[in-house]
Scaffold this active site. Sequence first.
Site, PDB file in Angstrom:
ATOM      1  N   ARG A 179      36.786  78.083 110.897  1.00  0.00           N
ATOM      2  CA  ARG A 179      36.541  79.419 110.340  1.00  0.00           C
ATOM      3  C   ARG A 179      36.681  80.521 111.392  1.00  0.00           C
ATOM      4  NH1 ARG A 179      31.573  82.564 108.421  1.00  0.00           N
ATOM      5  NH2 ARG A 179      32.218  83.618 106.495  1.00  0.00           N
ATOM      6  N   ILE A 225      35.542  88.095 104.377  1.00  0.00           N
ATOM      7  CA  ILE A 225      35.704  86.646 104.282  1.00  0.00           C
ATOM      8  C   ILE A 225      34.414  86.123 103.672  1.00  0.00           C
ATOM      9  CG2 ILE A 225      34.966  86.370 106.694  1.00  0.00           C
ATOM     10  CD1 ILE A 225      36.610  83.798 106.815  1.00  0.00           C
ATOM     11  N   SER A 226      34.532  85.350 102.610  1.00  0.00           N
ATOM     12  CA  SER A 226      33.357  84.968 101.817  1.00  0.00           C
ATOM     13  C   SER A 226      32.390  84.084 102.595  1.00  0.00           C
ATOM     14  CB  SER A 226      33.788  84.234 100.547  1.00  0.00           C
ATOM     15  OG  SER A 226      34.477  85.092  99.673  1.00  0.00           O
ATOM     16  N   GLN A 227      31.153  84.122 102.171  1.00  0.00           N
ATOM     17  CA  GLN A 227      30.105  83.237 102.669  1.00  0.00           C
ATOM     18  C   GLN A 227      30.558  81.783 102.517  1.00  0.00           C
ATOM     19  OE1 GLN A 227      26.671  83.609 100.216  1.00  0.00           O
ATOM     20  NE2 GLN A 227      25.508  81.993 101.217  1.00  0.00           N
ATOM     21  N   PRO A 228      30.390  80.926 103.535  1.00  0.00           N
ATOM     22  CA  PRO A 228      30.822  79.529 103.424  1.00  0.00           C
ATOM     23  C   PRO A 228      30.266  78.808 102.196  1.00  0.00           C
ATOM     24  CG  PRO A 228      30.358  80.038 105.706  1.00  0.00           C
ATOM     25  CD  PRO A 228      29.956  81.250 104.907  1.00  0.00           C
TER      26      PRO A 228
END
EC number: 2.1.1.77
Length: 222
Positions: A40, A66-69
Site C-alpha cells: 500500500r 485512497i480508501s481505508q484498508p
Amino acid sequence: MNEETSMDEGEQEKIELIMGLRRQGIRDKRVLSALERVPREKFISATFRKQAYEDHALPIECGQTISQPYIVAYMTEQLHVGERMKVLEVGTGSGYQAAVLSRLCRRVYTIERYRTLLKDAVKRLEDLHIHNVTAKVGDGAQGWPEQAPFDRIIVTAAAPSVPQKLVDQLKEGGLMIVPVAVSGARGEQKLVRIERTGDGVKREELLPVRFVPLVEGVAKES
C-alpha cells in the site's frame, strides 16, 4: 541498516493490519492474501507513507482519497471474485484497489476521470509488474460498454442512485458493489450490492460508508 529496519517495520505493520482485518470479520483467505501481496505504501505520497498500514483513508492527488484498508477488503470480499472473472472498476484513484483485484481475477478494466491520477496509477502498476489491468481515462458512470459484459463491477465513488448503465453491463448472475447516497439523508451513503438476475436485479444494503461523489464526465485539468 536503516533501510532494512524500515522494511522490517513496514512488514510488521502490514501483518498487524491483516490481523486487524481478520478481527473485524474479513475471512476470505484469498482477499487477505491479495492485500498482503500489494504494498500500500507504493500507492500514497511520501507525506503519508508512514501511515500506509493504518486502517483509515488517506488523501491522494486531485482531491481524491485512497480508501481505508478495511473498506477495500470488505468490498472485495463481498464481490466474491473468481480467478477467471473479468472485473470493471469505476474510479482508479491511486490504483490500489485495481492492484488488489488483479491478484484475484483474470483481468481488471479500470476507468478514471482524472488523467493525472490514471497516469500515476498505471506507472505504479507497471512498477509492480502487474500486467492484467487495462486502464483508460473516461466517464465511469458510462462504464466500458466495449468490454462488457462484466462478471463483477466495483464503484469507488458514491452515486446518487444505482447507475443503470453499469447494471446493464453486468452479466446475468453478475455482482456490483456501489456506494449510493441515502435518499433524504444529507451526506449519508450506503454500500449496496446489486445482483443481475434473469428478470431484473436483487439489491442488498450492506453498511454505511463515506466516499467522494461519483462525478460524470472527464475532469478538466490545468
